[in-house]
Design a protein around this motif. Structure first.
Motif, short mmCIF file in Angstrom:
data_model
loop_
_atom_site.label_atom_id
_atom_site.label_comp_id
_atom_site.label_asym_id
_atom_site.label_seq_id
_atom_site.Cartn_x
_atom_site.Cartn_y
_atom_site.Cartn_z
N ILE A 1 29.29 52.71 -12.69
CA ILE A 1 29.56 53.69 -11.84
C ILE A 1 29.25 54.66 -11.93
O ILE A 1 28.65 55.79 -10.93
N LEU A 2 28.76 55.57 -12.90
CA LEU A 2 27.80 56.32 -13.32
C LEU A 2 27.01 56.77 -13.01
O LEU A 2 26.12 58.19 -12.30
N ARG A 3 26.13 55.63 -12.91
CA ARG A 3 24.97 55.84 -11.44
C ARG A 3 24.78 55.24 -10.71
O ARG A 3 24.08 56.68 -10.22
N ARG A 4 25.69 54.76 -10.00
CA ARG A 4 25.90 55.44 -8.43
C ARG A 4 26.24 56.74 -8.52
O ARG A 4 25.96 57.49 -7.28
N PHE A 5 27.33 57.13 -9.54
CA PHE A 5 27.71 58.06 -8.87
C PHE A 5 26.33 59.49 -8.90
O PHE A 5 26.63 60.23 -7.96
N LEU A 6 25.56 59.52 -9.43
CA LEU A 6 24.04 60.32 -9.58
C LEU A 6 22.96 59.76 -8.12
O LEU A 6 22.13 60.66 -8.11
N SER A 7 23.72 58.94 -7.62
CA SER A 7 23.03 58.25 -6.75
C SER A 7 22.90 58.42 -5.49
O SER A 7 24.23 59.02 -5.37
N LYS A 8 21.65 58.14 -4.19
CA LYS A 8 21.66 59.02 -3.14
C LYS A 8 23.22 58.18 -2.33
O LYS A 8 22.92 58.05 -1.32
#
Length: 497
Positions: free
Chosen positions: A328-335
């Motif tokens: 989730i953290l990685r998706r939050f910073l993604s486009k």
């Protein structure tokens, strides 16, 4: 004159001299007693006021303002004087807890007591603890403290107690929950110097049990009571929350007014779920607080278009969910998702007021790395770490997420406890865990395999009724929609429910 007459004459003179000496001594008795009274009379310089402050910039600023207010009040009382040794008299020592040392665990009080004793234990008569929004009337505080002999052990505060055995207090005193009291920390609580000394000696010499710090005020009271060997809390009616005549302290609110709430689009909401809960938990979210979200996604182990859910490619685990949370953290910073300043991670059985959360977030700087929620501690006596508990909601600034993912810190397994891993990582990175008691949570202890479920009824009625809570966790043994409408929804008065 006979020898007998001389003898009796000398004896009479001796008696008279003894009487005169005794009379002379009586003349000094009054002043000596007054000096003794002055010795035990508590003045402001005998009091150390400890503000239970936090390192986050907003809280550090608020506690600093409270310190200035207290010192200005002392100055108005006209009790500041200069001595030849340039020592100021008539003002209390005011300590910001987060400045006492660099150790973040000082918030749990026990690690801080030896430090406080080393600095002030030989000069102060009382330690008085307050929260950053607690207001103090110094003259009334002195009147209260002078009622209790400072050379004895005293633990003073506003009394709270459980009406029923509470799971958040591990069902302590289950046969008679009201028999044990603990302090309402918003009203202030006090330790006399002798008690501070003994507690310090215990902390230094004993092999203290130190695993989880959950409800600080209850655990402090238990530690002081020491299974009946130490004092119980002495109730002080002048330690107040609601203002009334004669109060030495009052408390405002945990939900400050820092301006207009942040925008809905400033908060991205991530709901953790799994397939087996799609049919019972997710509908509760949709029926209660989902409508208040600007950006929200449900993260599951499967894709379900009817909700819809997003599968992150992480298998579901029975506990921990660390792998899912870091995805989730990685998706939050993604486009892949809209850019937002704040990330809120909740469980599918979390009940939350997003309008109140957005009001609280206005007080904080999203450019500051921070983790916000209900703070717990693990192993704090042994230099452990703090963490934001997951079920009540973990709020992370975008800056904190970026700093975390750019480090090497992460999960040791997919089913590791995500909230504790985040806490350990943030401690390593120097990101403070910022506490708000408006978040209420369940602790699923992955180490002890114990489930601690915090429902509204598990909290002291007097304490919880004065809050505008932000969250509660678990649908266990409650009607979640009713709990949401009663405790978290602001559109209808409680007396209409």
């Amino acid at each position: 004159m006979s020898h007998r007459d001389v003898f009796y004459g000398c004896r009479l003179v001796a008696v008279l001299l003894i009487c005169l000496d005794a009379f002379a001594g009586d003349k000094h008795t009054g002043p000596d007693h007054a000096a003794e009274h002055r010795k035990h009379s508590v003045e402001l310089e005998d009091v150390v006021i400890v503000i239970q402050s936090q390192r986050n910039s907003y809280h550090a600023r608020r506690s600093g303002q409270r310190k200035v207010e207290i010192l200005q009040q002392a100055a108005r009382l006209g009790q500041i004087s200069r001595q030849p040794e340039d020592r100021r008299l008539g003002v209390p020592v005011v300590v910001l807890l987060h400045e006492l040392s660099q150790y973040e665990g000082d918030w749990s009080i026990l690690p801080a007591l030896p430090r406080l004793f080393a600095k002030y234990g030989h000069s102060a008569s009382w330690l008085f603890f307050i929260e950053e929004e607690t207001k103090v009337t110094l003259s009334a505080l002195l009147e209260v403290l002078n009622r209790y002999p400072a050379e004895e052990e005293w633990f003073l505060g506003k009394r709270l107690h459980d009406n029923e055995a509470s799971i958040i207090h591990h069902y302590a005193f289950s046969e008679d929950p009201s028999s044990f009291s603990y302090p309402d920390t918003t009203a202030g609580w006090a330790l006399s110097a002798p008690l501070l000394k003994r507690l310090t000696e215990r902390i230094r010499s004993e092999n203290l049990k130190s695993d989880f710090t959950i409800d600080l005020k209850h655990e402090i009271a238990l530690f002081i009571w020491e299974e009946g060997h130490g004092p119980k809390l002495t109730a002080v009616p002048e330690f107040c929350t609601e203002p009334r005549d004669g109060c030495a302290t009052t408390f405002t609110t945990y939900l400050p007014d820092c301006g207009d709430p942040v925008s809905k689009n400033d908060v991205f909401v991530a709901v953790k779920t799994c397939q087996k809960f799609h049919s019972d938990r997710v509908p509760v979210v949709k029926a209660t607080w989902e409508k208040d979200a600007g950006f929200l996604e449900y993260y599951s182990d499967v894709t379900d278009a009817s909700i819809p859910t997003v599968s992150l490619g992480v298998p579901n685990t029975e506990r921990g969910h660390c792998g899912k949370t870091f995805a989730i953290l990685r998706r939050f910073l993604s486009k892949a998702v809209p850019k937002a300043n704040w990330l809120l991670i909740v469980d599918d059985d979390t009940l939350i007021s997003l309008p109140r959360l957005r009001q609280l977030l206005r007080c904080y700087d999203p450019k500051e790395a921070m983790s916000l929620g209900e703070r717990y501690g693990y192993g704090l006596i042994q230099k452990g770490y703090s963490y934001t508990t997951g079920g009540g909601g973990m709020v992370l600034s975008r800056t904190a997420v970026s700093r975390l993912l750019s480090s090497s810190c992460g999960c040791y397994s997919d089913d590791a406890p995500d909230d504790m891993v985040l806490g350990r990582c943030f401690t390593t990175l120097g990101v403070p865990i910022t506490h708000s008691p408006l978040f209420h949570q369940v602790e699923s202890n992955a180490h002890a395999r114990v489930l601690v479920t915090a429902r509204p009824d598990d909290y002291s009625e007097e304490m919880i009724s004065t809050q505008r809570a932000i969250s509660f966790h678990k649908h266990w043994n409650v009607d979640p929609v009713t709990v949401y409408r009663y405790w978290l929804q602001d559109t209808r008065p409680r007396d209409e429910l």
